[in-house]
Scaffold this active site. Sequence first.
Site, PDB file in Angstrom:
ATOM      1  N   SER A  86       0.816  -1.214   0.000  1.00 29.42           N
ATOM      2  CA  SER A  86       0.000   0.000   0.000  1.00 29.42           C
ATOM      3  C   SER A  86       0.850   1.264   0.000  1.00 29.42           C
ATOM      4  O   SER A  86       0.562   2.219  -0.730  1.00 29.42           O
ATOM      5  CB  SER A  86      -0.951  -0.005   1.206  1.00 29.42           C
ATOM      6  OG  SER A  86      -1.999  -0.909   0.981  1.00 29.42           O
ATOM      7  N   SER A 111      -2.843  -7.916  -6.378  1.00 24.13           N
ATOM      8  CA  SER A 111      -2.468  -6.820  -5.488  1.00 24.13           C
ATOM      9  C   SER A 111      -3.611  -5.820  -5.359  1.00 24.13           C
ATOM     10  O   SER A 111      -3.894  -5.332  -4.269  1.00 24.13           O
ATOM     11  CB  SER A 111      -1.192  -6.139  -5.974  1.00 24.13           C
ATOM     12  OG  SER A 111      -1.261  -5.808  -7.322  1.00 24.13           O
ATOM     13  N   ASN A 139      -6.174  -7.484  -3.014  1.00 24.06           N
ATOM     14  CA  ASN A 139      -5.828  -7.993  -1.692  1.00 24.06           C
ATOM     15  C   ASN A 139      -4.794  -7.199  -0.907  1.00 24.06           C
ATOM     16  O   ASN A 139      -4.638  -7.429   0.287  1.00 24.06           O
ATOM     17  CB  ASN A 139      -5.320  -9.433  -1.811  1.00 24.06           C
ATOM     18  CG  ASN A 139      -6.359 -10.347  -2.410  1.00 24.06           C
ATOM     19  OD1 ASN A 139      -7.466 -10.440  -1.914  1.00 24.06           O
ATOM     20  ND2 ASN A 139      -6.006 -11.007  -3.503  1.00 24.06           N
ATOM     21  N   TYR A 140      -4.066  -6.319  -1.553  1.00 25.50           N
ATOM     22  CA  TYR A 140      -2.969  -5.660  -0.854  1.00 25.50           C
ATOM     23  C   TYR A 140      -3.029  -4.141  -0.836  1.00 25.50           C
ATOM     24  O   TYR A 140      -2.343  -3.511  -0.046  1.00 25.50           O
ATOM     25  CB  TYR A 140      -1.631  -6.107  -1.451  1.00 25.50           C
ATOM     26  CG  TYR A 140      -1.306  -7.533  -1.121  1.00 25.50           C
ATOM     27  CD1 TYR A 140      -0.852  -7.880   0.146  1.00 25.50           C
ATOM     28  CD2 TYR A 140      -1.463  -8.536  -2.063  1.00 25.50           C
ATOM     29  CE1 TYR A 140      -0.567  -9.189   0.468  1.00 25.50           C
ATOM     30  CE2 TYR A 140      -1.179  -9.859  -1.756  1.00 25.50           C
ATOM     31  CZ  TYR A 140      -0.727 -10.174  -0.487  1.00 25.50           C
ATOM     32  OH  TYR A 140      -0.453 -11.481  -0.176  1.00 25.50           O
ATOM     33  N   LEU A 141      -3.766  -3.572  -1.752  1.00 26.59           N
ATOM     34  CA  LEU A 141      -3.755  -2.117  -1.851  1.00 26.59           C
ATOM     35  C   LEU A 141      -4.953  -1.507  -1.154  1.00 26.59           C
ATOM     36  O   LEU A 141      -6.093  -1.786  -1.528  1.00 26.59           O
ATOM     37  CB  LEU A 141      -3.734  -1.709  -3.330  1.00 26.59           C
ATOM     38  CG  LEU A 141      -2.538  -2.265  -4.098  1.00 26.59           C
ATOM     39  CD1 LEU A 141      -2.628  -1.898  -5.572  1.00 26.59           C
ATOM     40  CD2 LEU A 141      -1.238  -1.755  -3.500  1.00 26.59           C
TER      41      LEU A 141
END
Length: 599
Positions: free
Chosen positions: A429, A553, A556-558
């Site tokens: 992030s 991403s 799930n990650y940002l």
Amino acid sequence: DREHSHKEHKRDKERGNWKNYTTGGKKKAKNEPEEKWKWWEEEKCTDGSKWRFLEHKGPVFPPPYEPLPDRVRFYYDGKAMKLSPGAEEVATFYAKMLDHEYTTKDIFRKNFFKDWRKEMTSEEKSKITELKKCDFTEMHEYFKAQSEARKQMSKEEKQKIKEENERILQEYGYCVMDNHRERIGNFRIEPPGLFRGRGDHPKMGKLKRRIRPEDIIINCSKDSVHPKAPPGTRWKEVRHDNKVTWLVSWTENIQGSIKYIMLNPSSRIKGEKDWQKYETARRLKKIVERIRAQYREDWRSKEMRIRQRAVALYFIDKLALRAGNEKDEGETADTVGCCSLRVEHIRLHPQMDGQDYVVELDFPGKDSIRYYNKVSVEKRVFKNLQLFLENKQAKDDLFDRLNTSILNKHLQELMDGLTAKVFRTYNASITLQQQLKELTSSDDNIPEKILSYNRANRAVAVLCNHQRAPPKTFEKSMHNLQTKIDEKKKQLSAAKKELKAAKADAKTLRDEKSKRAVETKKKAVQRISEQLMKLEVQATDREENKQIALGTSKLNYLDPRISVAWCKKLGVPIEKIYNKTQREKFAWAIDMTDEDFEF
DNA sequence: CGTGGGAAGTCGGGAAATAGGAC
DNA sequence: CGTCCTATTTCCCGACTTCCCAC
């Protein structure tokens, strides 16, 4: 919510206060939303319940096996042979896969054959003793023809199927959780088939058996209408556990693990968890420098276990590696993460490509995706790694005094809720936020801004090692795009020529009509050059994306609030960044984020 | 304290399905 | 406006992390 001052409201948004948040999209019904969160706000921390009312219709089972028509035959050792329904069904699983590479793999064939024989009658068992004498080609052809026929169906037939699917979705695809109708993620039971697994999996080819109602555990609230098992069957169990979020579970026969039916990402229960995940990552942001200072200090510790912990944490932080739990050998593919790295996965180069202290990592990661990276590290890390490698064999653990549980226990002491994976979320992030700041300018036009966004997204995907095989049609689609660009270029020069001519005309004629013609031509040139630019940007984007998967991403990650804020600030419609499903999943963020949000 | 295993939940790429754009 | 092809979306189903509990 009207009494709430603007300032308070904004603060709530920043803190991600869910009390006043309602699932995005539709207009709030009067007197409805705030109620939704009340009990939650009051009770969630104390007793860990996830809901208080849950009602659903249970899972949808795949259709029962339909025996093959008699004309479709199986041959053993050159002779036609009618199989019993049980054996035939398993044979069809194999027949359907004949085109796949893995039917050529030894383990796959061996596992399949062993499990297939278990389904045979004793007569079949004694006859069919070698897989290589089995001829499934007629069955294979039959299924190919079937799928071809499906494609050729008339529009009406297709429409009918679509409507039937929609009916099933409406009946089984939703549940009621705490006064809200929520979409279920996976309400269909997985059909039987042959297990594939990813990478070099020791269990590939094994029979994944059909799930029966008797295998199913239903979870719902006591005071709900319980789902009915199909006629003539019963559930394994109906329980009422509101400390968990699943609606249905069963045990799968390959690994013996439990599978669940849970809610869609757009649901409150998932959205809230997602939000919480990013809040944890934001808390890490506040103390990450302190943690870094500490692990650097720990590189010099007297204790081996502390040094190993500190170097592993450095890898997790710097390279965004996964934690790396130990796995049962022989039960799963051989993959590793940080804590399970072995000597064979790492090489040390005191000097390489003009850099000092280069560590070369090469290992099969999650899903057997290769992780390959050469990275220059600090001297102290390098020296430690040399120490860890001393007197070890290729198969030995690099961090022999460390595992994920030790590491996570340590992290827990540094910050409440801190685990190894939080670093991945945090670094992903923060990278997006930095890259967006660096790459985008408010002067850019929309396609350029989107290219920049995708580049920032790509930087994260690279960090997280989200690779993909280049799409099979990549070269072709790239070529097609180039053709379009060339055509557009021709169009542009033609338009320019016309503009020039029109200008000349206007100069000599000096009448209204030719002046207007100049304007029209000017507009045309502008339009075409805009289209050309768009295509060129698209080509760049696609080329750069050849072997990178952005989806994971992004999903799930940002922290979605970074993207939402960026869109608002730069006047990019959110639809350009998130498609419909993604907007549903991130409704909470789209709803609560201001343009000045900082991760 | 470690360890081993079960449970629950998040993360993951590829295939299939569908939408959408060109013709 | 229908058909065909490509691009995008959704589905599939497996792989992983983390937590927790018994010993």
